[in-house]
Design an enzyme around this catalytic site. Sequence first.
Site, PDB file in Angstrom:
ATOM      1  N   ASP A  98      35.211  31.965  29.330  1.00  0.00           N
ATOM      2  CA  ASP A  98      35.733  33.060  30.136  1.00  0.00           C
ATOM      3  C   ASP A  98      34.684  33.428  31.176  1.00  0.00           C
ATOM      4  O   ASP A  98      33.494  33.517  30.868  1.00  0.00           O
ATOM      5  CB  ASP A  98      36.020  34.271  29.240  1.00  0.00           C
ATOM      6  N   ASP A 199      38.590  35.675  34.772  1.00  0.00           N
ATOM      7  CA  ASP A 199      39.156  36.996  34.516  1.00  0.00           C
ATOM      8  C   ASP A 199      39.514  37.715  35.822  1.00  0.00           C
ATOM      9  O   ASP A 199      38.676  37.788  36.736  1.00  0.00           O
ATOM     10  CB  ASP A 199      38.106  37.812  33.748  1.00  0.00           C
ATOM     11  N   GLU A 254      42.998  33.978  36.096  1.00  0.00           N
ATOM     12  CA  GLU A 254      43.899  35.029  35.633  1.00  0.00           C
ATOM     13  C   GLU A 254      44.242  35.870  36.857  1.00  0.00           C
ATOM     14  O   GLU A 254      43.367  36.523  37.432  1.00  0.00           O
ATOM     15  CB  GLU A 254      43.232  35.885  34.558  1.00  0.00           C
ATOM     16  N   HIS A 327      45.374  37.536  24.344  1.00  0.00           N
ATOM     17  CA  HIS A 327      44.730  38.689  23.702  1.00  0.00           C
ATOM     18  C   HIS A 327      45.099  40.022  24.355  1.00  0.00           C
ATOM     19  O   HIS A 327      44.697  41.068  23.855  1.00  0.00           O
ATOM     20  CB  HIS A 327      43.223  38.492  23.731  1.00  0.00           C
ATOM     21  N   ASP A 328      45.808  39.981  25.489  1.00  0.00           N
ATOM     22  CA  ASP A 328      46.220  41.220  26.162  1.00  0.00           C
ATOM     23  C   ASP A 328      47.689  41.540  25.918  1.00  0.00           C
ATOM     24  O   ASP A 328      48.183  42.571  26.396  1.00  0.00           O
ATOM     25  CB  ASP A 328      46.041  41.099  27.685  1.00  0.00           C
TER      26      ASP A 328
HETATM   27  O1  ISL Z   1      46.356  44.024  29.523  1.00  0.00           O
HETATM   28  C1  ISL Z   1      46.439  44.607  30.590  1.00  0.00           C
HETATM   29  C2  ISL Z   1      46.817  45.972  30.671  1.00  0.00           C
HETATM   30  O2  ISL Z   1      48.225  46.049  30.655  1.00  0.00           O
HETATM   31  C3  ISL Z   1      46.200  43.946  31.839  1.00  0.00           C
HETATM   32  O3  ISL Z   1      46.240  44.800  32.921  1.00  0.00           O
HETATM   33  C4  ISL Z   1      44.824  43.382  31.760  1.00  0.00           C
HETATM   34  O4  ISL Z   1      43.892  44.382  31.762  1.00  0.00           O
HETATM   35  C5  ISL Z   1      44.661  42.479  32.924  1.00  0.00           C
HETATM   36  O5  ISL Z   1      45.492  41.407  32.663  1.00  0.00           O
HETATM   37  C6  ISL Z   1      43.258  41.977  33.039  1.00  0.00           C
HETATM   38  O6  ISL Z   1      42.852  41.382  31.861  1.00  0.00           O
HETATM   39  C7  ISL Z   1      41.570  40.864  31.797  1.00  0.00           C
HETATM   40  O7  ISL Z   1      40.583  41.747  32.304  1.00  0.00           O
HETATM   41  C8  ISL Z   1      40.376  42.957  31.603  1.00  0.00           C
HETATM   42  C9  ISL Z   1      40.269  42.758  30.095  1.00  0.00           C
HETATM   43  O8  ISL Z   1      40.368  43.994  29.444  1.00  0.00           O
HETATM   44  C10 ISL Z   1      41.327  41.826  29.565  1.00  0.00           C
HETATM   45  O9  ISL Z   1      41.138  41.601  28.183  1.00  0.00           O
HETATM   46  C11 ISL Z   1      41.246  40.575  30.359  1.00  0.00           C
HETATM   47  O10 ISL Z   1      42.092  39.554  29.881  1.00  0.00           O
HETATM   48  C12 ISL Z   1      39.105  43.531  32.132  1.00  0.00           C
HETATM   49  O11 ISL Z   1      38.100  42.575  32.084  1.00  0.00           O
END
Ligand code: ISL
Length: 555
Positions: A98, A199, A254, A327-328
């Site tokens: 990541d 990310d 992402e 994971h989100d």
């Molecule tokens: O899961 C979300 C809230 O609904 C998404 O907005 C998420 O925060 C977004 O996809 C970004 O995700 C990534 O960056 C974030 C982190 O918290 C997430 O785990 C990651 O996948 C900040 O780094």
Amino acid sequence: MEKTWWKEAVVYQIYPRSFMDGNGDGIGDLKGITSKLDYLKELGVDVIWLSPVYRSPNDDNGYDISDYCAIMEEFGTMGDFDEMLSGIHKRGMKLVMDLVVNHTSDEHAWFQESRKSRDNPYRDYYIWRKGTNGGPPNNWGSFFSGSAWQYDAPTEMYYLHLFSKKQPDLNWDNPKVRTEVFSMMDWWLRKGIDGFRMDVISLISKKPGLPDGIAPSGAFYADCGCANGPNVHAYLQEMNRKVLSRYDMMTVGECAGVTVEEAKRYASLDGRELNMVFQFEHVGLDDDIHGKWTDRRTDLKALKQTLSRWQTELSGKAWNSLYFGNHDQPRSLSRFGTDHKDYRTACAKMLATCLHMMQGTPYVYQGEELGMTNCPFKSIEDVRDIESLNAYRELTEAGTFSKEEMMRFIRLRGRDNARTPMQWDKTKNAGFTQGKPWIMVNPNYTEINAAAQIKDPDSVFSYYKKLIALRKQMKIIVYGEYELLEADHDTLYVYTRSLNGEKLLVICNFSAQETPYTIPQEFCGGRVLVGNYGREERVQGEILLKPYEALAVLG
Ligand code: ISL
Ligand code: CA
């Protein structure tokens, strides 16, 4: 279309905190992962995407990094990392790390310097602005509730944080920041890793002048509108020239807020930027005015329409990544299907068929290959995720939802659903740890676990193995053209793939109802390649699909 290993690969995502605890402190770690590499090899995946393992104060479980070149103490040492990496390579698999560079932790040395004074050499590594009218510089909201700006007393200015206030945004317009990031990437690639999952890379280029956004009616804060900002492609092309193009590696961005048109640029087959992106449209279909905090369900017709658009629009121009969970997101089985005891095994296999037969690179999120489900969190004390905790506080205090309602939404949509410990076996704590797990174990582990499934030929795990193996044998599964059939059917998802005169029909019943379906002429008498019920080898005429039945038929 050019054939490449990352188009033919299946990726498995590990969320290290919840995968396997090697030392009994209740937290997953690198030694734990190394001890389970044979399991992943058995499944047949080619690439492991590891969520962040860098040094971090864990405000957002490692997505807040304080040192990019060190390992989080709780996860182990750099020695443990090297051992894991060589274990992965020894088994013929690859490792994608990541890359979290939209922001750092506020405990990163760069930020510690940056906040000291307005003329510190690191000041412009971050985004600092003066307040307006005694408040923040603009009306942008943080993805984790509240303003996206934090006042910092030492210099009497605000810094931007699109996520938590412990995740200050880096200033990508500063060439020094880009140089630092690129050399850090180089450091990891020289160590031998095989790629990066980037990310929120779509957010790195902020709108010039940081203008106010338009807040939705009744809301206080606006979206920052930073997705696909003015220089994002220039920065990724620079990254590609200086770093990516020098390695045989895989990249996936992402891309919150990405459109099909934008994705054609990010993931263009000409290789100027990234290999593929994660788009968000299909995981936003069940959102409502308060975003994910609702009990709305995804409408199948909308899901078909959305995924089909990505399939056909990118075909021949860019490359898709395929995912139903990560994971989100809540557990894909609970969200797009059902975790009802009577159907969950069939349904998990159906969803897997639907996804893995599409064009693109499929991603398996840990536990998805077992049919793991959402978790019955009883109260907010069971919840660990900063997004859910902040939203719970904010929305209950504002009176938008009652506490009970919010808990219900968290059980449906909260990120912790995907973060409960991996269910290895039916012993205490699902075999994840000898200690006290950092987050509760889903109580259904006695029934849903790896040990029970590995040797069972009818298990969800064995079915995933079959799907993954098929993709390696058949180019049509990787490269075939996609076409949607039955667009208006409420409960069936049917599509075809075709390559060099060969054709494949995929039929998925997204309901518990037995549903009739007439096999199209060109597939009559076709051979069933894979399916989740013991159906006869050849199909023709009208067939009656069983609850959550899935079939792939060769023409
Ligand atoms: O899961 C979300 C809230 O609904 C998404 O907005 C998420 O925060 C977004 O996809 C970004 O995700 C990534 O960056 C974030 C982190 O918290 C997430 O785990 C990651 O996948 C900040 O780094
Ligand atoms: Ca541990």
